[in-house]
Design a protein around this motif. Structure first.
Motif, short mmCIF file in Angstrom:
data_model
loop_
_atom_site.label_atom_id
_atom_site.label_comp_id
_atom_site.label_asym_id
_atom_site.label_seq_id
_atom_site.Cartn_x
_atom_site.Cartn_y
_atom_site.Cartn_z
N HIS A 31 71.24 24.36 7.90
CA HIS A 31 72.12 25.48 8.25
C HIS A 31 72.66 26.13 6.98
CE1 HIS A 31 76.25 26.95 9.48
NE2 HIS A 31 75.42 27.77 10.08
N ASP A 32 73.11 25.33 6.03
CA ASP A 32 73.59 25.88 4.76
C ASP A 32 72.48 26.60 4.01
OD1 ASP A 32 76.17 25.03 5.17
OD2 ASP A 32 76.20 23.62 3.49
N ALA A 33 71.28 26.05 4.05
CA ALA A 33 70.14 26.71 3.39
C ALA A 33 69.86 28.06 4.04
CB ALA A 33 68.90 25.81 3.43
N PHE A 34 69.97 28.15 5.37
CA PHE A 34 69.78 29.45 6.04
C PHE A 34 70.87 30.44 5.62
CE2 PHE A 34 67.88 26.72 9.59
CZ PHE A 34 66.59 26.90 9.13
N ASP A 35 72.05 29.93 5.27
CA ASP A 35 73.15 30.78 4.81
C ASP A 35 73.05 31.12 3.33
OD1 ASP A 35 74.31 31.05 7.29
OD2 ASP A 35 75.93 29.60 6.92
N GLY A 36 71.99 30.64 2.65
CA GLY A 36 71.76 31.02 1.27
C GLY A 36 72.12 29.98 0.23
N TYR A 37 72.64 28.84 0.63
CA TYR A 37 72.93 27.78 -0.33
C TYR A 37 71.61 27.19 -0.84
CZ TYR A 37 77.71 27.87 1.48
OH TYR A 37 78.96 28.25 1.85
N THR A 38 71.55 26.89 -2.14
CA THR A 38 70.33 26.31 -2.71
C THR A 38 70.62 25.16 -3.65
OG1 THR A 38 70.34 27.87 -4.56
CG2 THR A 38 69.04 28.50 -2.60
N ARG A 39 71.83 25.04 -4.12
CA ARG A 39 72.12 24.06 -5.17
C ARG A 39 72.90 22.86 -4.64
NH1 ARG A 39 73.10 28.20 -10.20
NH2 ARG A 39 71.01 29.09 -10.03
N PHE A 40 72.62 21.73 -5.26
CA PHE A 40 73.22 20.46 -4.85
C PHE A 40 74.74 20.58 -4.73
CE2 PHE A 40 74.91 16.24 -5.34
CZ PHE A 40 73.99 15.42 -4.70
N ASP A 41 75.38 21.14 -5.77
CA ASP A 41 76.85 21.22 -5.75
C ASP A 41 77.35 22.14 -4.65
OD1 ASP A 41 75.75 23.37 -7.22
OD2 ASP A 41 77.56 23.60 -8.43
N GLN A 42 76.58 23.17 -4.29
CA GLN A 42 76.98 24.05 -3.18
C GLN A 42 76.95 23.29 -1.86
OE1 GLN A 42 73.90 27.03 -3.82
NE2 GLN A 42 75.44 28.50 -4.53
N PHE A 43 75.84 22.57 -1.62
CA PHE A 43 75.73 21.78 -0.39
C PHE A 43 76.87 20.77 -0.32
CE2 PHE A 43 71.05 22.73 -0.87
CZ PHE A 43 70.92 23.51 0.26
N GLN A 44 77.10 20.08 -1.42
CA GLN A 44 78.10 19.01 -1.44
C GLN A 44 79.50 19.57 -1.20
OE1 GLN A 44 78.40 16.65 -5.05
NE2 GLN A 44 78.84 14.86 -3.79
N ALA A 45 79.84 20.66 -1.87
CA ALA A 45 81.17 21.25 -1.70
C ALA A 45 81.37 21.78 -0.29
CB ALA A 45 81.38 22.36 -2.73
N ASN A 46 80.37 22.43 0.25
CA ASN A 46 80.50 23.02 1.58
C ASN A 46 80.55 21.98 2.68
OD1 ASN A 46 80.70 25.45 3.21
ND2 ASN A 46 78.72 24.82 4.02
N LEU A 47 79.72 20.95 2.56
CA LEU A 47 79.60 19.95 3.63
C LEU A 47 80.56 18.77 3.46
CD1 LEU A 47 75.71 19.85 3.92
CD2 LEU A 47 77.32 20.95 5.50
N GLY A 48 81.01 18.53 2.24
CA GLY A 48 81.86 17.37 2.01
C GLY A 48 81.10 16.06 2.18
N VAL A 49 79.82 16.10 1.91
CA VAL A 49 78.95 14.93 2.05
C VAL A 49 78.92 14.16 0.73
CG1 VAL A 49 76.89 16.27 1.46
CG2 VAL A 49 76.64 14.19 2.79
N SER A 50 78.77 12.85 0.82
CA SER A 50 78.69 12.05 -0.42
C SER A 50 77.41 12.40 -1.17
CB SER A 50 78.72 10.56 -0.10
OG SER A 50 77.49 10.14 0.43
N SER A 51 77.44 12.22 -2.48
CA SER A 51 76.27 12.56 -3.30
C SER A 51 75.08 11.68 -2.94
CB SER A 51 76.59 12.47 -4.79
OG SER A 51 77.01 11.18 -5.13
N SER A 52 75.31 10.42 -2.58
CA SER A 52 74.19 9.55 -2.24
C SER A 52 73.51 9.98 -0.94
CB SER A 52 74.63 8.08 -2.16
OG SER A 52 75.59 7.91 -1.14
N ILE A 53 74.31 10.35 0.05
CA ILE A 53 73.72 10.82 1.31
C ILE A 53 72.99 12.14 1.08
CG2 ILE A 53 74.26 11.76 3.61
CD1 ILE A 53 76.37 9.58 3.87
N LEU A 54 73.61 13.06 0.35
CA LEU A 54 72.98 14.35 0.09
C LEU A 54 71.68 14.18 -0.68
CD1 LEU A 54 73.00 17.39 0.33
CD2 LEU A 54 74.51 17.48 -1.68
N THR A 55 71.69 13.32 -1.70
CA THR A 55 70.47 13.06 -2.47
C THR A 55 69.37 12.55 -1.56
OG1 THR A 55 71.72 12.59 -4.48
CG2 THR A 55 69.49 11.67 -4.35
N SER A 56 69.70 11.61 -0.70
CA SER A 56 68.73 11.04 0.22
C SER A 56 68.17 12.09 1.18
CB SER A 56 69.38 9.90 1.01
OG SER A 56 68.54 9.45 2.03
N ARG A 57 69.04 12.91 1.76
CA ARG A 57 68.60 13.92 2.73
C ARG A 57 67.77 15.00 2.05
NH1 ARG A 57 70.17 10.06 4.66
NH2 ARG A 57 71.42 9.80 6.51
#
Length: 169
Positions: A31-57
């Motif tokens: 969903h974030d990618a459809f909204d134009g997010y592309t960078r790790f820090d953008q995904f992490q800041a917007n979703l509030g997801v841990s870096s380990s989970i985000l890295t895995s996904r």
């Protein structure tokens, strides 16, 4: 997620699709990618997801061909995650899920709506049959065994008559 698919469901397209996107964070990242997010820090800041989970996904999404990892900076190396054609093809699914979620709410309770970018008018998404334009949400449309169905799948749907539609160009 693929390990959660039962052996008898491996040919089911729904089970297969859930194997790709059935995990909570996966759909939110898309969903974030459809909204134009592309960078790790953008995904992490917007979703509030841990870096380990985000890295895995992100690793899973790139491995499945839904996102492509591209270097945008050197020294240090930095990467962005860009939707592939396969990833972009999931947008109608995410739109339909969001529309279903909103349909259960009073319009005044909706925190996110789909609008026409040009007019700002709210859209009312529906899924229709390409051939007839008829909405697919009524009981006239049912699942049936396809040409590659196993005997188990054929038995499940033996009560449904089928005719194969002409292939799209």
């Amino acid at each position: 997620m693929a390990g959660k698919i039962r052996l008898e469901d491996r040919e089911c397209p729904l089970s297969s699709a859930l194997g790709h996107v059935g995990e909570w964070w996966t759909l939110l990242i898309l969903h974030d990618a459809f909204d134009g997010y592309t960078r790790f820090d953008q995904f992490q800041a917007n979703l509030g997801v841990s870096s380990s989970i985000l890295t895995s996904r992100l690793k899973t999404l790139t491995g499945q061909g839904l996102l492509e990892r591209r270097r945008y900076q050197t020294r240090p190396d930095r990467y962005e995650y860009v939707l592939t054609d396969l990833g972009r093809s999931l947008r109608p699914v995410v739109v339909a899920l969001a529309a279903w979620g909103n349909s259960r709410l009073d319009p005044s309770e909706r925190s996110m709506i789909l609008v026409d970018r040009t007019t700002g008018m709210e859209a009312d998404p529906v899924i229709v049959d390409r051939s007839t334009g008829r909405p697919l949400d009524d009981a006239d449309f049912v699942f049936a065994a396809g040409p590659a169905a196993s005997e188990t799948m054929r038995k499940r749907y033996e009560h449904i008559p089928t005719r194969t539609a002409p292939q799209r160009p």
